[in-house]
Scaffold this motif. Structure first.
Motif, PDB file in Angstrom:
ATOM      1  N   GLN A   3      -3.599  34.329  23.149  1.00 29.95           N
ATOM      2  CA  GLN A   3      -4.342  34.393  21.888  1.00 29.95           C
ATOM      3  C   GLN A   3      -4.622  35.842  21.554  1.00 29.95           C
ATOM      4  O   GLN A   3      -5.034  36.619  22.423  1.00 29.95           O
ATOM      5  CB  GLN A   3      -5.633  33.595  22.002  1.00 29.95           C
ATOM      6  CG  GLN A   3      -5.408  32.108  22.183  1.00 29.95           C
ATOM      7  CD  GLN A   3      -6.694  31.327  22.254  1.00 29.95           C
ATOM      8  OE1 GLN A   3      -7.735  31.843  22.650  1.00 29.95           O
ATOM      9  NE2 GLN A   3      -6.654  30.064  21.847  1.00 29.95           N
ATOM     10  N   VAL A   5      -6.539  38.562  18.821  1.00 26.44           N
ATOM     11  CA  VAL A   5      -7.594  38.711  17.823  1.00 26.44           C
ATOM     12  C   VAL A   5      -7.592  40.144  17.312  1.00 26.44           C
ATOM     13  O   VAL A   5      -7.758  41.090  18.091  1.00 26.44           O
ATOM     14  CB  VAL A   5      -8.974  38.366  18.407  1.00 26.44           C
ATOM     15  CG1 VAL A   5     -10.059  38.578  17.351  1.00 26.44           C
ATOM     16  CG2 VAL A   5      -8.998  36.931  18.918  1.00 26.44           C
ATOM     17  N   GLU A   6      -7.405  40.291  15.996  1.00 25.94           N
ATOM     18  CA  GLU A   6      -7.414  41.608  15.375  1.00 25.94           C
ATOM     19  C   GLU A   6      -8.807  41.918  14.829  1.00 25.94           C
ATOM     20  O   GLU A   6      -9.552  41.011  14.451  1.00 25.94           O
ATOM     21  CB  GLU A   6      -6.424  41.696  14.213  1.00 25.94           C
ATOM     22  CG  GLU A   6      -4.991  41.359  14.552  1.00 25.94           C
ATOM     23  CD  GLU A   6      -4.644  39.920  14.239  1.00 25.94           C
ATOM     24  OE1 GLU A   6      -3.455  39.637  14.013  1.00 25.94           O
ATOM     25  OE2 GLU A   6      -5.559  39.076  14.223  1.00 25.94           O
ATOM     26  N   CYS A  22      -6.361  45.099  18.578  1.00 27.37           N
ATOM     27  CA  CYS A  22      -5.807  43.775  18.858  1.00 27.37           C
ATOM     28  C   CYS A  22      -6.103  43.479  20.331  1.00 27.37           C
ATOM     29  O   CYS A  22      -5.632  44.201  21.206  1.00 27.37           O
ATOM     30  CB  CYS A  22      -4.313  43.749  18.598  1.00 27.37           C
ATOM     31  SG  CYS A  22      -3.499  42.215  19.111  1.00 27.37           S
ATOM     32  N   THR A  93      -2.609  42.543   4.640  1.00 29.38           N
ATOM     33  CA  THR A  93      -3.175  41.918   5.837  1.00 29.38           C
ATOM     34  C   THR A  93      -2.320  42.344   7.010  1.00 29.38           C
ATOM     35  O   THR A  93      -1.093  42.215   6.962  1.00 29.38           O
ATOM     36  CB  THR A  93      -3.192  40.391   5.707  1.00 29.38           C
ATOM     37  OG1 THR A  93      -3.976  40.020   4.562  1.00 29.38           O
ATOM     38  CG2 THR A  93      -3.797  39.762   6.952  1.00 29.38           C
ATOM     39  N   TYR A  95      -1.280  42.089  11.002  1.00 33.15           N
ATOM     40  CA  TYR A  95      -1.219  41.135  12.098  1.00 33.15           C
ATOM     41  C   TYR A  95      -0.679  41.817  13.351  1.00 33.15           C
ATOM     42  O   TYR A  95       0.250  42.623  13.270  1.00 33.15           O
ATOM     43  CB  TYR A  95      -0.265  39.985  11.753  1.00 33.15           C
ATOM     44  CG  TYR A  95      -0.606  39.214  10.514  1.00 33.15           C
ATOM     45  CD1 TYR A  95      -0.133  39.625   9.268  1.00 33.15           C
ATOM     46  CD2 TYR A  95      -1.380  38.062  10.580  1.00 33.15           C
ATOM     47  CE1 TYR A  95      -0.440  38.918   8.113  1.00 33.15           C
ATOM     48  CE2 TYR A  95      -1.686  37.339   9.435  1.00 33.15           C
ATOM     49  CZ  TYR A  95      -1.215  37.776   8.213  1.00 33.15           C
ATOM     50  OH  TYR A  95      -1.518  37.065   7.068  1.00 33.15           O
ATOM     51  N   HIS A 114       3.820  35.083  19.623  1.00 34.18           N
ATOM     52  CA  HIS A 114       2.383  34.867  19.512  1.00 34.18           C
ATOM     53  C   HIS A 114       1.811  35.817  18.476  1.00 34.18           C
ATOM     54  O   HIS A 114       2.101  37.021  18.496  1.00 34.18           O
ATOM     55  CB  HIS A 114       1.713  35.088  20.867  1.00 34.18           C
ATOM     56  CG  HIS A 114       2.320  34.267  21.961  1.00 34.18           C
ATOM     57  ND1 HIS A 114       2.008  32.944  22.163  1.00 34.18           N
ATOM     58  CD2 HIS A 114       3.245  34.584  22.904  1.00 34.18           C
ATOM     59  CE1 HIS A 114       2.707  32.487  23.176  1.00 34.18           C
ATOM     60  NE2 HIS A 114       3.467  33.451  23.646  1.00 34.18           N
ATOM     61  N   TRP A 115       0.992  35.271  17.589  1.00 29.77           N
ATOM     62  CA  TRP A 115       0.471  36.022  16.457  1.00 29.77           C
ATOM     63  C   TRP A 115      -1.038  35.865  16.329  1.00 29.77           C
ATOM     64  O   TRP A 115      -1.590  34.796  16.632  1.00 29.77           O
ATOM     65  CB  TRP A 115       1.130  35.532  15.158  1.00 29.77           C
ATOM     66  CG  TRP A 115       2.595  35.803  15.100  1.00 29.77           C
ATOM     67  CD1 TRP A 115       3.594  35.126  15.728  1.00 29.77           C
ATOM     68  CD2 TRP A 115       3.225  36.863  14.366  1.00 29.77           C
ATOM     69  NE1 TRP A 115       4.811  35.684  15.434  1.00 29.77           N
ATOM     70  CE2 TRP A 115       4.621  36.747  14.595  1.00 29.77           C
ATOM     71  CE3 TRP A 115       2.764  37.884  13.537  1.00 29.77           C
ATOM     72  CZ2 TRP A 115       5.542  37.626  14.028  1.00 29.77           C
ATOM     73  CZ3 TRP A 115       3.679  38.749  12.973  1.00 29.77           C
ATOM     74  CH2 TRP A 115       5.055  38.617  13.222  1.00 29.77           C
ATOM     75  N   GLY A 116      -1.665  36.935  15.845  1.00 34.20           N
ATOM     76  CA  GLY A 116      -3.080  36.850  15.524  1.00 34.20           C
ATOM     77  C   GLY A 116      -3.285  36.328  14.109  1.00 34.20           C
ATOM     78  O   GLY A 116      -2.318  36.042  13.396  1.00 34.20           O
ATOM     79  N   GLN A 117      -4.549  36.216  13.708  1.00 28.84           N
ATOM     80  CA  GLN A 117      -4.897  35.663  12.393  1.00 28.84           C
ATOM     81  C   GLN A 117      -4.889  36.724  11.302  1.00 28.84           C
ATOM     82  O   GLN A 117      -4.897  36.379  10.117  1.00 28.84           O
ATOM     83  CB  GLN A 117      -6.272  34.999  12.456  1.00 28.84           C
ATOM     84  CG  GLN A 117      -6.296  33.771  13.338  1.00 28.84           C
ATOM     85  CD  GLN A 117      -5.350  32.709  12.862  1.00 28.84           C
ATOM     86  OE1 GLN A 117      -5.378  32.290  11.712  1.00 28.84           O
ATOM     87  NE2 GLN A 117      -4.456  32.260  13.746  1.00 28.84           N
ATOM     88  N   GLY A 118      -4.896  37.972  11.664  1.00 31.64           N
ATOM     89  CA  GLY A 118      -4.809  39.039  10.676  1.00 31.64           C
ATOM     90  C   GLY A 118      -6.153  39.658  10.339  1.00 31.64           C
ATOM     91  O   GLY A 118      -7.206  39.032  10.481  1.00 31.64           O
ATOM     92  N   THR A 119      -6.093  40.903   9.884  1.00 32.11           N
ATOM     93  CA  THR A 119      -7.268  41.615   9.402  1.00 32.11           C
ATOM     94  C   THR A 119      -6.873  42.364   8.125  1.00 32.11           C
ATOM     95  O   THR A 119      -5.790  42.941   8.053  1.00 32.11           O
ATOM     96  CB  THR A 119      -7.825  42.564  10.476  1.00 32.11           C
ATOM     97  OG1 THR A 119      -9.051  43.158  10.010  1.00 32.11           O
ATOM     98  CG2 THR A 119      -6.849  43.682  10.834  1.00 32.11           C
TER      99      THR A 119
END
Length: 125
Positions: A3, A5-6, A22, A93, A95, A114-119
């Motif tokens: 998982q 998280v950015e 990240c 955005t 990622y 695997h990818w984060g949700q973005g900021t």
């Protein structure tokens, strides 16, 4: 399942700087690649910067060379993207993504699992 998280996005004036972070829950591989991608409204997602572990090789899209730096943090499982001299066209955005890799990291989406949700990063007066 890794998982990501950015954090660190925000509003900044042209010419300003931001540092994105990240944080990964874990890196379970001995060899992996990690990258930052971005997607602006109405545009395709593009690779911005990538880093290979453990050799540390980096690569950048031409539009950010000399302005952005990807690096591993002192904090375990953290990757940074330092963005200097930001321009309005950097608005997007952002990622982070990672995947097992035995070669040099690339800026191709298909190489990352695997990818984060973005900021969100907004560069504006």
């Amino acid at each position: 399942q890794v998982q990501l998280v950015e954090s660190g996005g925000g509003l900044v004036q042209p010419g300003g700087s931001l540092r994105l972070s990240c944080t990964a829950s874990e890196f379970t591989w001995d060899f992996y690649a990690i990258a930052w991608f971005r997607q602006a409204p109405g545009k395709k997602r593009e690779g911005v910067a990538c880093l290979s572990y453990p050799d540390g090789t980096t690569d950048y899209v031409d539009s950010v060379k000399g302005r952005f730096t990807i690096s591993r943090g002192d904090v375990e499982n953290t990757i940074y993207l330092l963005m200097n001299n930001l321009k309005p066209e950097d608005t997007a955005t952002y990622y982070c993504a990672t995947g097992e890799s035995y070669g040099i990291a690339t800026l191709a989406e298909q190489d990352y699992d695997h990818w984060g949700q973005g900021t969100q990063v907004t560069v504006s007066q």
